[in-house]
Write an enzyme that holds these catalytic residues in place. Structure first.
Site: not given
Ligand code: NAP
Length: 285
Positions: A52, A96, A119
């Site tokens: 990422k 995460q 997200d």
């Protein structure tokens, strides 16, 4: 059968996104910023976070990366998220998963302001999606919609079946297909005779998390099959290899189009995460 390559779609969208980021930087005098928090040293999580960060930088965005100790308290982690919520350079915050057992993941994730949630999984953003006023949609199902769009696969008026009802994939997937005017059925582990339902659909999105559990006989001829599943079995013919929920090789000469694993939905998830971050940056006043 048309092979729907998420790798190709993501590449195509990456170059468009780079231009969008450059324009944002020129207009606003700063780059869009994505902050990633990792707690502990889980090797798989470290690989995901590294990818990422690498993608964020490669696209020309600002990356903020925090490695916090495994024994950090829930309160200290929440305080870190709140600090990032207030930081004007940060447009998106990612925590995460998985988090250590002593920390309630839901509580931490809900601390992220929906305006900084790339997200799209906070209750605020899911609520907007289901109310038909989406800010950002969860990355994986949104990536599926972009694959369909890229290959000009019509959705409106067609019957779609989603296998799986998780908050991350199944439910938002069904909502996005509904928004695109498909007639949608959602299946789950309590659906009797699953194949008889999937066989009735023009478009089937499989997100059940069961390695290679649906083959040719689960789909009608000429259907579109999207495989969200991601597995690396430890035994059997696919031991050590990446595979999906669907037996892709059985679809040749049967389905009209299908996504492979790897190279299908997977590469789109990270791409949509980046696009969502830029979208949040652009929405910020
Ligand atoms: P999940 O939370 O485990 O949900 C699985 C869903 O499938 C549940 O709703 C479950 O039903 C349903 N299900 C399980 N077995 C079934 C069966 N035999 N028949 C019908 N439905 C069944 O999984 P998830 O997070 O949604 O992820 C699904 C898959 O996608 C996993 O393989 C995951 O690794 C993969 N994934 C890939 C990406 C990507 O970037 N490509 C991103 C996210 C997830 P119940 O609700 O009744 O239990």
């Amino acid at each position: 059968m048309l092979r729907l390559s998420g790798t190709d779609v993501a590449k195509h969208r990456q170059s468009l996104l780079k231009t969008r980021i450059e324009e944002f930087a020129t207009r606003r005098g700063r780059k869009p910023g994505l902050a990633v928090i990792i707690v502990g040293a889980d090797p798989a999580s470290q690989v995901y976070v590294k990818n990422k960060v690498k993608t964020t930088v490669a696209l020309g965005m600002e990356s903020f990366h925090f490695e916090l100790p495994q024994d950090i308290s829930e309160a200290a982690l929440i305080a870190k998220v709140e600090e990032l919520n207030r930081d004007p350079k940060v447009d998106g915050i990612l925590v995460q998963l998985p988090l250590p057992k002593h920390i309630q993941a839901d509580l931490v994730l809900e601390t992220i302001r929906p305006e900084k949630d790339p997200d799209g999984l906070t209750v605020g953003n899911l609520g907007l999606l289901f109310a038909g006023r989406k800010r950002v949609a969860p990355c994986t199902p949104w990536g599926v919609m972009k694959i369909l769009e890229h290959y000009k696969i019509p959705v409106a008026g067609r019957s779609a079946v989603v296998v799986g009802r998780s908050n991350i994939v199944g439910k938002p997937m069904a909502q996005l297909l509904l928004e695109a005017n498909a007639t949608v059925t959602v299946c789950h582990s309590r659906t009797p005779d699953l194949s008889s339902v999937t066989r009735g659909a023009d478009i089937v999105v499989v997100a059940a998390g069961q390695a290679r559990f649906l083959g040719r006989d689960a789909f009608k001829k000429g259907s579109i099959v999207i495989d969200v599943g991601m597995h690396r079995p430890t035994t059997g013919d696919f031991a050590g290899k990446l595979c999906g929920d669907v037996k892709f090789e059985e679809l040749d000469g049967w389905a009209e189009a299908a996504t492979p694993v790897p190279g299908g939905v997977g590469p789109m998830t990270i791409q949509m995460l980046m696009e969502n971050t830029v979208q949040l940056a652009e929405l910020k006043k």
